[in-house]
Design a protein around this motif. Structure first.
Motif, PDB file in Angstrom:
ATOM      1  N   LEU A 112      57.677  36.412  43.027  1.00 41.12           N
ATOM      2  CA  LEU A 112      57.823  37.710  42.363  1.00 41.12           C
ATOM      3  C   LEU A 112      56.462  38.358  42.125  1.00 41.12           C
ATOM      4  O   LEU A 112      56.283  39.561  42.355  1.00 41.12           O
ATOM      5  N   VAL A 113      55.507  37.563  41.678  1.00 38.53           N
ATOM      6  CA  VAL A 113      54.156  38.087  41.457  1.00 38.53           C
ATOM      7  C   VAL A 113      53.546  38.541  42.788  1.00 38.53           C
ATOM      8  O   VAL A 113      52.934  39.615  42.870  1.00 38.53           O
ATOM      9  N   GLU A 114      53.731  37.733  43.819  1.00 40.14           N
ATOM     10  CA  GLU A 114      53.194  38.088  45.143  1.00 40.14           C
ATOM     11  C   GLU A 114      53.789  39.402  45.625  1.00 40.14           C
ATOM     12  O   GLU A 114      53.079  40.272  46.149  1.00 40.14           O
ATOM     13  N   GLY A 115      55.104  39.558  45.450  1.00 39.88           N
ATOM     14  CA  GLY A 115      55.751  40.794  45.884  1.00 39.88           C
ATOM     15  C   GLY A 115      55.241  41.998  45.126  1.00 39.88           C
ATOM     16  O   GLY A 115      55.076  43.089  45.709  1.00 39.88           O
ATOM     17  N   GLY A 116      54.963  41.835  43.830  1.00 42.07           N
ATOM     18  CA  GLY A 116      54.434  42.947  43.051  1.00 42.07           C
ATOM     19  C   GLY A 116      53.038  43.349  43.474  1.00 42.07           C
ATOM     20  O   GLY A 116      52.717  44.540  43.554  1.00 42.07           O
ATOM     21  N   LEU A 117      52.203  42.374  43.774  1.00 45.77           N
ATOM     22  CA  LEU A 117      50.831  42.677  44.193  1.00 45.77           C
ATOM     23  C   LEU A 117      50.783  43.392  45.539  1.00 45.77           C
ATOM     24  O   LEU A 117      49.830  44.114  45.830  1.00 45.77           O
ATOM     25  N   THR A 118      51.807  43.203  46.352  1.00 44.00           N
ATOM     26  CA  THR A 118      51.846  43.828  47.676  1.00 44.00           C
ATOM     27  C   THR A 118      51.790  45.349  47.574  1.00 44.00           C
ATOM     28  O   THR A 118      51.338  46.024  48.510  1.00 44.00           O
ATOM     29  N   LEU A 119      52.212  45.898  46.446  1.00 47.07           N
ATOM     30  CA  LEU A 119      52.224  47.346  46.264  1.00 47.07           C
ATOM     31  C   LEU A 119      50.825  47.946  46.242  1.00 47.07           C
ATOM     32  O   LEU A 119      50.653  49.122  46.588  1.00 47.07           O
ATOM     33  N   PHE A 120      49.822  47.182  45.836  1.00 43.00           N
ATOM     34  CA  PHE A 120      48.475  47.741  45.724  1.00 43.00           C
ATOM     35  C   PHE A 120      47.382  46.795  46.197  1.00 43.00           C
ATOM     36  O   PHE A 120      46.194  47.099  46.079  1.00 43.00           O
ATOM     37  N   ALA A 121      47.751  45.634  46.733  1.00 43.38           N
ATOM     38  CA  ALA A 121      46.756  44.662  47.192  1.00 43.38           C
ATOM     39  C   ALA A 121      47.343  43.848  48.340  1.00 43.38           C
ATOM     40  O   ALA A 121      48.483  44.052  48.754  1.00 43.38           O
ATOM     41  N   GLU A 122      46.528  42.932  48.863  1.00 43.82           N
ATOM     42  CA  GLU A 122      46.987  42.007  49.911  1.00 43.82           C
ATOM     43  C   GLU A 122      46.988  40.606  49.314  1.00 43.82           C
ATOM     44  O   GLU A 122      45.970  39.924  49.315  1.00 43.82           O
ATOM     45  N   PRO A 123      48.142  40.175  48.755  1.00 41.85           N
ATOM     46  CA  PRO A 123      48.177  38.871  48.075  1.00 41.85           C
ATOM     47  C   PRO A 123      48.139  37.703  49.059  1.00 41.85           C
ATOM     48  O   PRO A 123      48.719  37.769  50.144  1.00 41.85           O
ATOM     49  N   ARG A 124      47.441  36.650  48.652  1.00 41.89           N
ATOM     50  CA  ARG A 124      47.376  35.415  49.432  1.00 41.89           C
ATOM     51  C   ARG A 124      47.606  34.246  48.476  1.00 41.89           C
ATOM     52  O   ARG A 124      46.839  34.061  47.531  1.00 41.89           O
ATOM     53  N   VAL A 125      48.662  33.499  48.717  1.00 40.66           N
ATOM     54  CA  VAL A 125      49.043  32.408  47.827  1.00 40.66           C
ATOM     55  C   VAL A 125      48.247  31.150  48.171  1.00 40.66           C
ATOM     56  O   VAL A 125      48.149  30.774  49.351  1.00 40.66           O
ATOM     57  N   TYR A 126      47.680  30.494  47.152  1.00 43.21           N
ATOM     58  CA  TYR A 126      46.923  29.260  47.333  1.00 43.21           C
ATOM     59  C   TYR A 126      47.600  28.132  46.570  1.00 43.21           C
ATOM     60  O   TYR A 126      48.253  28.363  45.546  1.00 43.21           O
ATOM     61  N   GLU A 127      47.419  26.921  47.076  1.00 45.74           N
ATOM     62  CA  GLU A 127      48.100  25.763  46.505  1.00 45.74           C
ATOM     63  C   GLU A 127      47.533  25.355  45.157  1.00 45.74           C
ATOM     64  O   GLU A 127      48.260  24.873  44.290  1.00 45.74           O
ATOM     65  N   ASN A 128      46.243  25.503  44.966  1.00 50.96           N
ATOM     66  CA  ASN A 128      45.634  25.089  43.702  1.00 50.96           C
ATOM     67  C   ASN A 128      44.464  26.001  43.365  1.00 50.96           C
ATOM     68  O   ASN A 128      43.983  26.784  44.205  1.00 50.96           O
ATOM     69  N   ALA A 129      43.987  25.897  42.130  1.00 55.05           N
ATOM     70  CA  ALA A 129      42.937  26.785  41.630  1.00 55.05           C
ATOM     71  C   ALA A 129      41.611  26.572  42.352  1.00 55.05           C
ATOM     72  O   ALA A 129      40.874  27.530  42.601  1.00 55.05           O
ATOM     73  N   SER A 130      41.280  25.335  42.695  1.00 52.91           N
ATOM     74  CA  SER A 130      39.992  25.059  43.350  1.00 52.91           C
ATOM     75  C   SER A 130      39.927  25.716  44.723  1.00 52.91           C
ATOM     76  O   SER A 130      38.890  26.271  45.108  1.00 52.91           O
ATOM     77  N   THR A 131      41.046  25.670  45.459  1.00 51.37           N
ATOM     78  CA  THR A 131      41.080  26.311  46.779  1.00 51.37           C
ATOM     79  C   THR A 131      40.958  27.818  46.640  1.00 51.37           C
ATOM     80  O   THR A 131      40.270  28.479  47.433  1.00 51.37           O
ATOM     81  N   ALA A 132      41.629  28.368  45.633  1.00 52.05           N
ATOM     82  CA  ALA A 132      41.573  29.810  45.411  1.00 52.05           C
ATOM     83  C   ALA A 132      40.163  30.257  45.034  1.00 52.05           C
ATOM     84  O   ALA A 132      39.665  31.274  45.535  1.00 52.05           O
ATOM     85  N   ARG A 133      39.506  29.488  44.173  1.00 45.37           N
ATOM     86  CA  ARG A 133      38.146  29.853  43.772  1.00 45.37           C
ATOM     87  C   ARG A 133      37.161  29.684  44.923  1.00 45.37           C
ATOM     88  O   ARG A 133      36.174  30.420  45.019  1.00 45.37           O
ATOM     89  N   ARG A 134      37.420  28.723  45.787  1.00 43.78           N
ATOM     90  CA  ARG A 134      36.580  28.563  46.974  1.00 43.78           C
ATOM     91  C   ARG A 134      36.674  29.807  47.849  1.00 43.78           C
ATOM     92  O   ARG A 134      35.673  30.310  48.358  1.00 43.78           O
ATOM     93  N   ALA A 135      37.898  30.310  48.028  1.00 40.05           N
ATOM     94  CA  ALA A 135      38.098  31.539  48.804  1.00 40.05           C
ATOM     95  C   ALA A 135      37.408  32.723  48.135  1.00 40.05           C
ATOM     96  O   ALA A 135      36.874  33.610  48.812  1.00 40.05           O
ATOM     97  N   LEU A 136      37.389  32.738  46.801  1.00 39.89           N
ATOM     98  CA  LEU A 136      36.727  33.813  46.064  1.00 39.89           C
ATOM     99  C   LEU A 136      35.225  33.796  46.318  1.00 39.89           C
ATOM    100  O   LEU A 136      34.620  34.839  46.580  1.00 39.89           O
ATOM    101  N   HIS A 137      34.613  32.622  46.266  1.00 40.30           N
ATOM    102  CA  HIS A 137      33.172  32.511  46.500  1.00 40.30           C
ATOM    103  C   HIS A 137      32.798  32.832  47.941  1.00 40.30           C
ATOM    104  O   HIS A 137      31.687  33.317  48.195  1.00 40.30           O
TER     105      HIS A 137
END
Length: 356
Positions: free
Chosen positions: A65-90
Motif C-alpha cells: 500500500l505504501v509502495e502504491g502511494g509513493l508511485t504517485l509522486f516518486a519511483e518506489p523501490r522495496v528493500y528487504e532490510n534497512a542496511s540494504t536500503a541505506r547502502r542504496a542511499l549512500h
C-alpha cells in the motif's frame, strides 16, 4: 586593397575552412539548441525512493500500500532490510528511504510514525525531500485510520551548498583540462610530434604527455583542499580513494580527447569536437543535480555515462564518512572503461602512423 578585394580574401579563407565553419556556425549551435531540452525541470520528477519495513512485524500488504502511494509522486523501490536500503542511499541509487512502521492495520491503532531518511550530503535534495515528506504524510494519513506522522531523519551530517559544489568544481577542472588544454597542447606541437617519431615512438610521447598532465591534476586538488581548510569546510579532498578516482577520470578523458585529436590529424576541428564532447558530458552526466531530479529517460542516460560514477564516488568519499569498498563496482567499471579508451587511443595512434 579595396573592400571587394578584402571580401574576396575572406571568402577564399572561408572556403578553405568550410568544415570548421560549418561545425562552428551550424552543427554546434544545433547541438546546443537540442540539449536545452535536457534542462526542462530542476524539480525532482519520479525520484527513486526506497521503501523498507521498520521491523519484521510489518506485513507485505502494508508495504504494498505504501509502495502504491509513493508511485504517485516518486519511483518506489522495496528493500528487504534497512542496511540494504541505506547502502542504496549512500550509493545514490535512491535519494530517500521511507521506513514503514508495524501495526498500521491493527484495530485501535491511533498513531503511526514513518521515518523518511535522507542523506545530508545531497544538498540539492534537502528542500525537495521536505516536499516529499509533506506529500507522503498527507497520502498515508488518508489511507490509514491511525494518525500518521512522517518524521524526516538526516544521516551522514549536513553540508552547505558550497561544500557540496567543491568536488563538482574540482572534477570540472579535470574535465576542462582534459578537453581543452591537452588538445590545444597537442595541436601546437603537431610538427614537433612528427620529428619526435624519429627518436621515439608516438605511443611513448602520448603516454608521457598524459601521465605528466595527470600528475599536474594534483595541483588543483591541493589548491581546493587548502581553500576548503581555510574556509573551515567539512570536505576532505585529500582522501586517497577520491584522488585515485580523479586521476583515473583524467586518464580516460585524456585518452578520449587525444584519440579525437589524432583521428582528426591534430586539426582545429578536433579541438572543436573535444569542446562539444565536454559540453555533452556536462549536460548528460548530471554532475551538479542528482539524477533523481530528472525524468527516468535522463536517469538512464546519465547511468550510461562513466563521468556520472566518477562524480558519485568523488563526492561521496569527500563529503561522507563511507568506505571506498562501498563503491567497488563503480570503480571497477571506471577501470574497465579506462582500458577501453586506452585501447581506442592505441588504435588511433596505429592509424596515424600509417598515414604519415
Amino acid at each position: 586593397m579595396d573592400i571587394p578585394s578584402l571580401l574576396r580574401k575572406e571568402a577564399l579563407w572561408s572556403r578553405h575552412r568550410l568544415v570548421t565553419l560549418l561545425f562552428l556556425l551550424l552543427i554546434l549551435p544545433a547541438f546546443f539548441a537540442a540539449t536545452t531540452a535536457a534542462f526542462g525541470t530542476v524539480i525532482p520528477e519520479d525520484a527513486p525512493v526506497g521503501v523498507v519495513a521498520e521491523n519484521e512485524s510489518v506485513t507485505e500488504d502494508e508495504i504494498a500500500l505504501v509502495e502504491g502511494g509513493l508511485t504517485l509522486f516518486a519511483e518506489p523501490r522495496v528493500y528487504e532490510n534497512a542496511s540494504t536500503a541505506r547502502r542504496a542511499l549512500h550509493r545514490e541509487q535512491v535519494y530517500a528511504v521511507l521506513e514503514v512502521p508495524p501495526g498500521l492495520y491493527d484495530e485501535g491503532a491511533r498513531n503511526a510514525t514513518f521515518t523518511l531518511i535522507v542523506d545530508g550530503s545531497m544538498v540539492p535534495f534537502e528542500q525537495p525531500s521536505k516536499a516529499i515528506q509533506g506529500i507522503a504524510g498527507g497520502y498515508l494519513d488518508r489511507e490509514f485510520d491511525a494518525d500518521v506522522t512522517v518524521r524526516r531523519e538526516v544521516v551522514g551530517g549536513t553540508h552547505s551548498l558550497s561544500e557540496y559544489l567543491l568536488p563538482v568544481f574540482l572534477l570540472g577542472i579535470v574535465m576542462l583540462f582534459a578537453f581543452t588544454y591537452l588538445p590545444y597542447n597537442l595541436a601546437r606541437e603537431r610538427d614537433v610530434l612528427d620529428r619526435l617519431l624519429v627518436e621515439s615512438s608516438l605511443d611513448a610521447v602520448v603516454a608521457t604527455k598524459i601521465g605528466y598532465f595527470a600528475v599536474l591534476m594534483l595541483i588543483p586538488t591541493v589548491a581546493f583542499g587548502a581553500a576548503a581548510a581555510s574556509l573551515n569546510y567539512s570536505v576532505t579532498l585529500f582522501v586517497p580513494g577520491a584522488i585515485a578516482v580523479l586521476l583515473l577520470t583524467f586518464v580516460y578523458l585524456a585518452a578520449i580527447s587525444t584519440s579525437i585529436m589524432i583521428l582528426t590529424n591534430f586539426d582545429t576541428v578536433g579541438r572543436f569536437l573535444n569542446v562539444a564532447v565536454l559540453l555533452a558530458a556536462i549536460t548528460f552526466s548530471n554532475l551538479v543535480y542528482p539524477v533523481g531530479f530528472f525524468s527516468s529517460v535522463r536517469r538512464e542516460i546519465a547511468r550510461l555515462v562513466p563521468l556520472h560514477y566518477s562524480m558519485i564516488v568523488t563526492r561521496s568519499l569527500t563529503l561522507k564518512d563511507t568506505s571506498p569498498a562501498l563503491y567497488g563496482d563503480y570503480v571497477l567499471g571506471l577501470v574497465g572503461f579506462t582500458v577501453v579508451t586506452l585501447l581506442v587511443l592505441k588504435l588511433s595512434i596505429e592509424r596515424y602512423k600509417r598515414t604519415i
